[in-house]
Design a protein around this motif. Structure first.
Motif, PDB file in Angstrom:
ATOM      1  N   ILE A   1      17.591  60.492 -36.475  1.00  0.00           N
ATOM      2  CA  ILE A   1      16.448  59.584 -36.547  1.00  0.00           C
ATOM      3  C   ILE A   1      16.896  58.184 -36.935  1.00  0.00           C
ATOM      4  O   ILE A   1      17.947  57.993 -37.551  1.00  0.00           O
ATOM      5  CB  ILE A   1      15.382  60.095 -37.541  1.00  0.00           C
ATOM      6  CG1 ILE A   1      15.999  60.358 -38.928  1.00  0.00           C
ATOM      7  CG2 ILE A   1      14.707  61.343 -37.000  1.00  0.00           C
ATOM      8  CD1 ILE A   1      14.981  60.752 -39.988  1.00  0.00           C
ATOM      9  N   TYR A   2      16.086  57.222 -36.549  1.00  0.00           N
ATOM     10  CA  TYR A   2      16.312  55.823 -36.886  1.00  0.00           C
ATOM     11  C   TYR A   2      14.970  55.115 -36.788  1.00  0.00           C
ATOM     12  O   TYR A   2      13.930  55.745 -36.538  1.00  0.00           O
ATOM     13  CB  TYR A   2      17.363  55.192 -35.964  1.00  0.00           C
ATOM     14  CG  TYR A   2      17.137  55.440 -34.489  1.00  0.00           C
ATOM     15  CD1 TYR A   2      16.335  54.594 -33.736  1.00  0.00           C
ATOM     16  CD2 TYR A   2      17.724  56.530 -33.847  1.00  0.00           C
ATOM     17  CE1 TYR A   2      16.121  54.823 -32.384  1.00  0.00           C
ATOM     18  CE2 TYR A   2      17.517  56.766 -32.498  1.00  0.00           C
ATOM     19  CZ  TYR A   2      16.710  55.912 -31.775  1.00  0.00           C
ATOM     20  OH  TYR A   2      16.492  56.140 -30.438  1.00  0.00           O
ATOM     21  N   LEU A   3      14.964  53.806 -36.969  1.00  0.00           N
ATOM     22  CA  LEU A   3      13.717  53.048 -37.047  1.00  0.00           C
ATOM     23  C   LEU A   3      13.437  52.325 -35.733  1.00  0.00           C
ATOM     24  O   LEU A   3      14.297  51.618 -35.208  1.00  0.00           O
ATOM     25  CB  LEU A   3      13.819  52.022 -38.180  1.00  0.00           C
ATOM     26  CG  LEU A   3      12.506  51.456 -38.726  1.00  0.00           C
ATOM     27  CD1 LEU A   3      11.776  52.520 -39.535  1.00  0.00           C
ATOM     28  CD2 LEU A   3      12.778  50.233 -39.602  1.00  0.00           C
ATOM     29  N   TYR A   4      12.239  52.518 -35.197  1.00  0.00           N
ATOM     30  CA  TYR A   4      11.733  51.723 -34.081  1.00  0.00           C
ATOM     31  C   TYR A   4      10.787  50.661 -34.645  1.00  0.00           C
ATOM     32  O   TYR A   4      10.005  50.953 -35.556  1.00  0.00           O
ATOM     33  CB  TYR A   4      10.935  52.595 -33.112  1.00  0.00           C
ATOM     34  CG  TYR A   4      11.729  53.538 -32.251  1.00  0.00           C
ATOM     35  CD1 TYR A   4      12.199  53.135 -31.006  1.00  0.00           C
ATOM     36  CD2 TYR A   4      11.983  54.844 -32.656  1.00  0.00           C
ATOM     37  CE1 TYR A   4      12.907  54.009 -30.186  1.00  0.00           C
ATOM     38  CE2 TYR A   4      12.691  55.727 -31.849  1.00  0.00           C
ATOM     39  CZ  TYR A   4      13.146  55.303 -30.617  1.00  0.00           C
ATOM     40  OH  TYR A   4      13.847  56.165 -29.808  1.00  0.00           O
ATOM     41  N   TYR A   5      10.833  49.444 -34.082  1.00  0.00           N
ATOM     42  CA  TYR A   5       9.881  48.433 -34.544  1.00  0.00           C
ATOM     43  C   TYR A   5       9.545  47.449 -33.430  1.00  0.00           C
ATOM     44  O   TYR A   5      10.320  47.252 -32.487  1.00  0.00           O
ATOM     45  CB  TYR A   5      10.420  47.689 -35.773  1.00  0.00           C
ATOM     46  CG  TYR A   5      11.638  46.820 -35.535  1.00  0.00           C
ATOM     47  CD1 TYR A   5      11.514  45.449 -35.322  1.00  0.00           C
ATOM     48  CD2 TYR A   5      12.923  47.368 -35.544  1.00  0.00           C
ATOM     49  CE1 TYR A   5      12.631  44.647 -35.117  1.00  0.00           C
ATOM     50  CE2 TYR A   5      14.045  46.579 -35.342  1.00  0.00           C
ATOM     51  CZ  TYR A   5      13.893  45.215 -35.129  1.00  0.00           C
ATOM     52  OH  TYR A   5      14.998  44.422 -34.917  1.00  0.00           O
TER      53      TYR A   5
ATOM     54  N   PHE B   1       8.817  54.902 -25.805  1.00  0.00           N
ATOM     55  CA  PHE B   1       8.679  53.587 -26.429  1.00  0.00           C
ATOM     56  C   PHE B   1       8.919  52.458 -25.433  1.00  0.00           C
ATOM     57  O   PHE B   1       8.209  51.451 -25.437  1.00  0.00           O
ATOM     58  CB  PHE B   1       9.636  53.461 -27.617  1.00  0.00           C
ATOM     59  CG  PHE B   1       9.136  54.115 -28.873  1.00  0.00           C
ATOM     60  CD1 PHE B   1       8.013  53.639 -29.520  1.00  0.00           C
ATOM     61  CD2 PHE B   1       9.783  55.214 -29.408  1.00  0.00           C
ATOM     62  CE1 PHE B   1       7.540  54.237 -30.682  1.00  0.00           C
ATOM     63  CE2 PHE B   1       9.327  55.824 -30.563  1.00  0.00           C
ATOM     64  CZ  PHE B   1       8.194  55.335 -31.201  1.00  0.00           C
ATOM     65  N   VAL B   2       9.913  52.622 -24.587  1.00  0.00           N
ATOM     66  CA  VAL B   2      10.197  51.583 -23.591  1.00  0.00           C
ATOM     67  C   VAL B   2       9.050  51.470 -22.595  1.00  0.00           C
ATOM     68  O   VAL B   2       8.657  50.363 -22.203  1.00  0.00           O
ATOM     69  CB  VAL B   2      11.532  51.875 -22.878  1.00  0.00           C
ATOM     70  CG1 VAL B   2      11.738  50.920 -21.710  1.00  0.00           C
ATOM     71  CG2 VAL B   2      12.695  51.746 -23.858  1.00  0.00           C
ATOM     72  N   ASP B   3       8.491  52.607 -22.181  1.00  0.00           N
ATOM     73  CA  ASP B   3       7.350  52.577 -21.263  1.00  0.00           C
ATOM     74  C   ASP B   3       6.160  51.857 -21.892  1.00  0.00           C
ATOM     75  O   ASP B   3       5.409  51.147 -21.214  1.00  0.00           O
ATOM     76  CB  ASP B   3       6.938  53.999 -20.873  1.00  0.00           C
ATOM     77  CG  ASP B   3       7.918  54.650 -19.908  1.00  0.00           C
ATOM     78  OD1 ASP B   3       8.782  53.925 -19.366  1.00  0.00           O
ATOM     79  OD2 ASP B   3       7.828  55.872 -19.714  1.00  0.00           O
TER      80      ASP B   3
ATOM     81  N   SER C   1       9.731  44.635 -25.974  1.00  0.00           N
ATOM     82  CA  SER C   1       9.173  44.363 -27.303  1.00  0.00           C
ATOM     83  C   SER C   1       9.565  45.408 -28.335  1.00  0.00           C
ATOM     84  O   SER C   1       9.219  45.281 -29.506  1.00  0.00           O
ATOM     85  CB  SER C   1       7.639  44.288 -27.223  1.00  0.00           C
ATOM     86  OG  SER C   1       7.229  43.216 -26.407  1.00  0.00           O
ATOM     87  N   ILE C   2      10.280  46.450 -27.911  1.00  0.00           N
ATOM     88  CA  ILE C   2      10.701  47.480 -28.861  1.00  0.00           C
ATOM     89  C   ILE C   2      12.167  47.289 -29.223  1.00  0.00           C
ATOM     90  O   ILE C   2      13.004  47.007 -28.364  1.00  0.00           O
ATOM     91  CB  ILE C   2      10.468  48.901 -28.291  1.00  0.00           C
ATOM     92  CG1 ILE C   2      10.608  49.964 -29.385  1.00  0.00           C
ATOM     93  CG2 ILE C   2      11.370  49.191 -27.114  1.00  0.00           C
ATOM     94  CD1 ILE C   2       9.490  49.972 -30.375  1.00  0.00           C
ATOM     95  N   SER C   3      12.473  47.376 -30.495  1.00  0.00           N
ATOM     96  CA  SER C   3      13.852  47.326 -30.977  1.00  0.00           C
ATOM     97  C   SER C   3      14.088  48.510 -31.895  1.00  0.00           C
ATOM     98  O   SER C   3      13.148  49.226 -32.272  1.00  0.00           O
ATOM     99  CB  SER C   3      14.126  46.020 -31.729  1.00  0.00           C
ATOM    100  OG  SER C   3      14.238  44.935 -30.835  1.00  0.00           O
TER     101      SER C   3
ATOM    102  N   LEU D   1      21.005  53.987 -28.874  1.00  0.00           N
ATOM    103  CA  LEU D   1      22.194  54.727 -29.297  1.00  0.00           C
ATOM    104  C   LEU D   1      22.963  53.935 -30.344  1.00  0.00           C
ATOM    105  O   LEU D   1      23.574  54.512 -31.249  1.00  0.00           O
ATOM    106  CB  LEU D   1      23.091  55.026 -28.096  1.00  0.00           C
ATOM    107  CG  LEU D   1      22.637  56.152 -27.168  1.00  0.00           C
ATOM    108  CD1 LEU D   1      23.622  56.324 -26.020  1.00  0.00           C
ATOM    109  CD2 LEU D   1      22.483  57.469 -27.923  1.00  0.00           C
ATOM    110  N   ALA D   2      22.929  52.601 -30.234  1.00  0.00           N
ATOM    111  CA  ALA D   2      23.587  51.763 -31.242  1.00  0.00           C
ATOM    112  C   ALA D   2      22.914  51.939 -32.602  1.00  0.00           C
ATOM    113  O   ALA D   2      23.581  52.004 -33.642  1.00  0.00           O
ATOM    114  CB  ALA D   2      23.553  50.299 -30.817  1.00  0.00           C
ATOM    115  N   ALA D   3      21.581  52.032 -32.603  1.00  0.00           N
ATOM    116  CA  ALA D   3      20.853  52.259 -33.856  1.00  0.00           C
ATOM    117  C   ALA D   3      21.198  53.624 -34.435  1.00  0.00           C
ATOM    118  O   ALA D   3      21.371  53.778 -35.651  1.00  0.00           O
ATOM    119  CB  ALA D   3      19.352  52.149 -33.619  1.00  0.00           C
TER     120      ALA D   3
END
Length: 491
Positions: A191-195, A335-337, A342-344, A431-433
């Motif tokens: 898991i990681y953070l989407y914002y 998220f991309v869809d 605007s998603i990082s 994948l970097a996140a």
């Protein structure tokens, strides 16, 4: 020994590069280029038919008419999303292994595919006689399969191949007591953070405190009457364990916060030591500081994806209600869809631990459970050594570099070292996140047991409610959590 046909590789590779077409009755080879036996590449004589559930190869009788001919029946279980690619790759395998020149044997294969992944271990353990020859599974299920006697150990060149071609964290997911029992498929479970980067900056999402402050500030600019929010499933052990996993990462020689031995199915923990208690009070502070609840949704991002969207059902621009969420690589496409550019994504935030005296302590980094998807081979023994040999070859074909690169667009993050260096993979910010968070992660397969999840849910649910039994605090519930998962060796 087998000599792999160069022509067969090129033919199938060309088909894969051309894209995955329809399933039923798909013929991925050409007719034999010669009707004369005994000459030319074996692949020229192999016809491969792919249906919805099977890959069937036949070898023209004009090829090596004096050779012994054997039919080999094998089976593969994987998630259905991978079937089309996997079946084409298996088609390549059937060409490359159609002829054993040393023993003058021609092989024709029938490989049946089944749609199973999440419950593979449970189903195999329940009835080993129904097990497929090759099967995918989450790495935290390796102990179930190991204890059921299902997994063939990887030794010799098979072990070297898996270890040399995959990242160490994924290899560890299939390792028990120093022995390797599966081939890594992915290294993307975590898991990681989407914002929303249109509204929040990287600095805004660095800590829980800064996230709440940013959400409060943004809410004041809204005209729709909603509060801007973060979503996090505090009652889910896969997520709430993050508050404890990072507590000792910067302490040299610290005992693991969670440790699980798949061979003995025993678990130990330091979750309720002093730093763990401080972390529990920090989790409590996030949830129960007055006013914070207006900006927090206790839930899974998977069930609230629409609230991340910057468009309504008619496609009109709106301000999303949820601006921050914790999820994994499995949700990238969603998220991309929804948000496009605007998603990082970034690592999980830090948070503020709280001492027994109520003092706010220096920031603590959230950790996480890291996992991988594995591919096992059914242990058959000497009587069926040839079938087990072919099963290992299929597993290697399905987990090798080029297969992982082709599988990546389907939403599977590679474990293969070279595949991770592919330009399309290296440019993946998600994948970097995951990799950034990986420095604060521990291997799920060697950290938690099956008893962990219910106990973690009970603890998280209690902290969310904030209604403890008379005379108790969050620390008492943390002690109960530790006792439930490691009754013989809690702190």
């Amino acid at each position: 020994m087998f000599r792999k046909s160069k022509l067969g590789f090129i033919a199938i590779a060309a088909l894969l590069l051309a894209g995955c077409g329809g399933g039923g009755g798909d013929d991925v080879s050409t007719d034999p280029v010669s009707s004369q036996g005994g000459g030319g590449e074996v692949a020229d004589y192999v016809k491969v038919d792919i249906t919805d559930t099977k890959v069937v190869s036949t070898v023209d009788k004009a090829f090596k008419p004096d050779a012994k001919r054997e039919k080999m029946y094998l089976s593969v279980w994987s998630e259905v999303a991978s079937h089309e690619l996997f079946m084409r790759v298996v088609g390549e395998f059937t060409k490359d292994f159609a002829y054993d020149p040393d023993n003058n044997v021609v092989y024709e294969f029938t490989v049946t595919f089944g749609d199973e992944f999440t419950d593979t271990a449970t189903n195999i353990a329940a009835d080993l006689s129904t097990a497929p020859n090759v099967f995918g599974f989450p790495d935290d299920h390796v102990s179930i399969l190991y204890n059921a006697g299902a997994l063939a150990e990887l030794t010799g060149s098979n072990k070297r191949w898996a270890e040399e071609n995959n990242v160490a964290s994924a290899v560890s997911g299939g390792t028990i007591n120093g022995k390797l029992y599966s081939y890594p498929q992915t290294a993307d479970n975590g898991i990681y953070l989407y914002y929303n980067n249109d509204i929040l900056s990287l600095e805004d999402v660095a800590s829980w405190d800064s996230i709440i402050d940013a959400l409060k500030a943004h809410s004041e600019t809204r005209t729709d009457g909603l509060k801007s929010k973060i979503i996090f499933p505090f009652g889910n052990g896969y997520y709430n364990s993050a508050f404890f996993i990072g507590k000792d990462y910067d302490i040299e020689g610290a005992e693991p916060v969670f440790a699980y031995d798949p061979a003995t199915t025993t678990m130990t923990t330091t979750i309720n030591d002093e730093r763990g208690q401080n972390a529990a009070r920090g989790m409590e502070r996030i949830l129960h500081t007055p006013g914070n609840a207006d900006y927090i949704i206790d839930g899974d991002a998977d069930g609230s994806l629409a609230k991340f969207s910057n468009k309504d059902a008619d496609g009109n621009p709106i301000v999303p209600e949820i601006l921050v969420g914790v999820s994994g690589y499995w949700n990238v496409k969603n998220f991309v869809d929804l948000l496009g550019d605007s998603i990082s994504a970034t690592k999980l935030p830090t948070f503020t631990p709280v001492s027994a005296e109520g003092e706010l302590l220096p920031q603590m980094q959230m950790g996480s459970l890291a996992g991988s998807k594995q591919m096992g081979v059914l242990q058959l023994g000497a009587a069926e050594a040839q079938k087990e040999f072919f099963s290992h070859q299929i597993a290697q074909y399905l987990t090798r570099e080029d297969t992982q690169i082709k599988r990546y667009p389907l939403g599977f993050g590679p474990s293969n070292i070279n595949a991770l260096e592919d330009p399309s993979v290296k440019e993946d910010i998600f994948l970097a996140a995951l990799a950034e968070q990986g420095q604060f992660a521990i291997a799920q397969s060697t950290s938690v047991s099956g008893t962990f999840w219910e106990a973690a849910e009970a603890f998280g649910t209690a902290v969310v409610a904030g209604e403890y039994a008379a005379g108790t605090t969050v620390v008492d519930y943390l002690d109960a959590f530790a006792e439930a998962i490691a009754p013989e060796n809690p702190i």
